[in-house]
Design a protein around this motif. Structure first.
Motif, PDB file in Angstrom:
ATOM      1  N   SER A 260       0.809  -1.206   0.020  1.00 43.74           N
ATOM      2  CA  SER A 260       0.091  -0.091  -0.077  1.00 43.74           C
ATOM      3  C   SER A 260       0.784   1.051   0.054  1.00 43.74           C
ATOM      4  CB  SER A 260      -0.910  -0.008   1.302  1.00 43.74           C
ATOM      5  OG  SER A 260      -1.389   1.180   1.312  1.00 43.74           O
ATOM      6  N   SER A 261       1.733   1.137   0.759  1.00 44.27           N
ATOM      7  CA  SER A 261       2.854   2.474   0.718  1.00 44.27           C
ATOM      8  C   SER A 261       3.441   2.835  -0.522  1.00 44.27           C
ATOM      9  CB  SER A 261       3.893   2.212   1.853  1.00 44.27           C
ATOM     10  OG  SER A 261       4.858   1.563   1.599  1.00 44.27           O
ATOM     11  N   HIS A 262       3.907   1.839  -1.340  1.00 49.58           N
ATOM     12  CA  HIS A 262       4.360   2.101  -2.668  1.00 49.58           C
ATOM     13  C   HIS A 262       3.352   2.374  -3.715  1.00 49.58           C
ATOM     14  CE1 HIS A 262       8.471   0.888  -2.261  1.00 49.58           C
ATOM     15  NE2 HIS A 262       8.173  -0.062  -1.495  1.00 49.58           N
ATOM     16  N   ILE A 263       2.005   1.844  -3.297  1.00 49.76           N
ATOM     17  CA  ILE A 263       0.938   2.197  -4.494  1.00 49.76           C
ATOM     18  C   ILE A 263       0.655   3.777  -4.186  1.00 49.76           C
ATOM     19  CG2 ILE A 263      -1.514   1.941  -4.730  1.00 49.76           C
ATOM     20  CD1 ILE A 263      -1.135  -1.136  -4.308  1.00 49.76           C
ATOM     21  N   GLU A 264       0.838   4.282  -2.810  1.00 51.61           N
ATOM     22  CA  GLU A 264       0.602   5.526  -2.446  1.00 51.61           C
ATOM     23  C   GLU A 264       1.489   6.345  -3.015  1.00 51.61           C
ATOM     24  OE1 GLU A 264      -2.193   7.021  -1.183  1.00 51.61           O
ATOM     25  OE2 GLU A 264      -3.231   4.955  -1.218  1.00 51.61           O
ATOM     26  N   MET A 265       2.823   5.979  -3.092  1.00 54.87           N
ATOM     27  CA  MET A 265       4.020   6.787  -3.570  1.00 54.87           C
ATOM     28  C   MET A 265       3.657   6.896  -5.226  1.00 54.87           C
ATOM     29  SD  MET A 265       7.361   5.599  -1.594  1.00 54.87           S
ATOM     30  CE  MET A 265       7.763   6.398  -0.075  1.00 54.87           C
ATOM     31  N   LEU A 266       3.235   5.822  -5.800  1.00 58.87           N
ATOM     32  CA  LEU A 266       3.170   5.651  -7.025  1.00 58.87           C
ATOM     33  C   LEU A 266       1.930   6.739  -7.504  1.00 58.87           C
ATOM     34  CD1 LEU A 266       3.470   4.234  -9.979  1.00 58.87           C
ATOM     35  CD2 LEU A 266       1.713   2.993  -9.437  1.00 58.87           C
ATOM     36  N   LYS A 267       1.023   6.728  -6.976  1.00 63.58           N
ATOM     37  CA  LYS A 267      -0.274   7.758  -7.122  1.00 63.58           C
ATOM     38  C   LYS A 267       0.319   9.215  -6.724  1.00 63.58           C
ATOM     39  CE  LYS A 267      -3.617   5.898  -4.287  1.00 63.58           C
ATOM     40  NZ  LYS A 267      -4.627   5.649  -3.640  1.00 63.58           N
ATOM     41  N   PHE A 268       1.006   9.405  -5.898  1.00 58.85           N
ATOM     42  CA  PHE A 268       1.665  10.641  -5.465  1.00 58.85           C
ATOM     43  C   PHE A 268       2.431  11.102  -6.773  1.00 58.85           C
ATOM     44  CE2 PHE A 268       4.055  13.710  -3.096  1.00 58.85           C
ATOM     45  CZ  PHE A 268       3.214  14.984  -3.217  1.00 58.85           C
ATOM     46  N   ALA A 269       3.136  10.273  -7.378  1.00 54.90           N
ATOM     47  CA  ALA A 269       4.269  10.602  -8.249  1.00 54.90           C
ATOM     48  C   ALA A 269       3.340  10.620  -9.613  1.00 54.90           C
ATOM     49  CB  ALA A 269       5.167   9.112  -8.475  1.00 54.90           C
ATOM     50  N   TRP A 270       2.378  10.315  -9.774  1.00 58.09           N
ATOM     51  CA  TRP A 270       1.351  10.437 -10.921  1.00 58.09           C
ATOM     52  C   TRP A 270       1.075  11.856 -10.783  1.00 58.09           C
ATOM     53  CZ3 TRP A 270       0.417   8.633 -15.532  1.00 58.09           C
ATOM     54  CH2 TRP A 270      -0.643   8.887 -16.385  1.00 58.09           C
ATOM     55  N   LEU A 271       0.493  12.079  -9.656  1.00 57.83           N
ATOM     56  CA  LEU A 271       0.003  13.640  -9.432  1.00 57.83           C
ATOM     57  C   LEU A 271       0.927  14.500  -9.525  1.00 57.83           C
ATOM     58  CD1 LEU A 271      -2.427  15.544  -8.124  1.00 57.83           C
ATOM     59  CD2 LEU A 271      -1.099  15.243  -5.952  1.00 57.83           C
ATOM     60  N   ARG A 272       2.421  14.292  -9.316  1.00 59.11           N
ATOM     61  CA  ARG A 272       3.540  15.270  -9.515  1.00 59.11           C
ATOM     62  C   ARG A 272       3.991  15.199 -10.988  1.00 59.11           C
ATOM     63  NH1 ARG A 272       3.049  19.121  -7.748  1.00 59.11           N
ATOM     64  NH2 ARG A 272       5.279  19.476  -7.658  1.00 59.11           N
TER      65      ARG A 272
END
Length: 133
Positions: free
Chosen positions: A65-77
């Motif tokens: 889950s932590s990596h998925i959240e990082m992936l989503k944030f990287a997408w946002l950025r």
């Protein structure tokens, strides 16, 4: 970070029952990330995602889950390097869980080696122990 220390020191829920302190600490960091994102403090948001990753490592599902959240944030950025790095790390989570080889203290970002252990933040040591996952 006073929320984090209070949670560790308390060790119990409002109903007096035991609390999974790892999940609670993870939720606290995720909440701090949401707050930072809400005020467009991207550096603080990343710091809290990194801290959530450190906390999550011992748990397969939280770690994933932590990596998925990082992936989503990287997408946002729109951060291509981070997107690529998170996809790679998402693929490594099952392998790390299966072999038990998780680099304690690793922040989980693309800018650091996925295999390098790092010092645990001081306030996490009571929760995560010596740093050997």
């Amino acid at each position: 970070m006073s929320d984090f220390r209070s949670a560790i020191e308390a060790g119990h829920g409002a109903d007096g029952g035991e609390v999974d302190l790892v999940r609670l600490a993870y939720a606290i960091e995720r909440n701090h990330c949401r707050v930072a994102r809400g005020v467009f403090d991207w550096d603080a948001a990343w710091r809290h995602l990194e801290r959530a990753h450190i906390i999550a490592q011992p748990s397969f599902w939280l770690h994933l889950s932590s990596h998925i959240e990082m992936l989503k944030f990287a997408w946002l950025r729109r951060d291509i390097r981070e997107l690529t790095g998170q996809l790679f790390r998402i693929g490594l989570v099952p392998l790390g869980a299966h072999t038990g080889r998780l680099p304690a203290g690793n922040t989980g970002r693309a800018r650091v080696s996925a295999f390098a252990p790092m010092p645990l933040p001081e306030d996490m040591q009571p929760l995560l122990g010596s740093g050997s996952l």
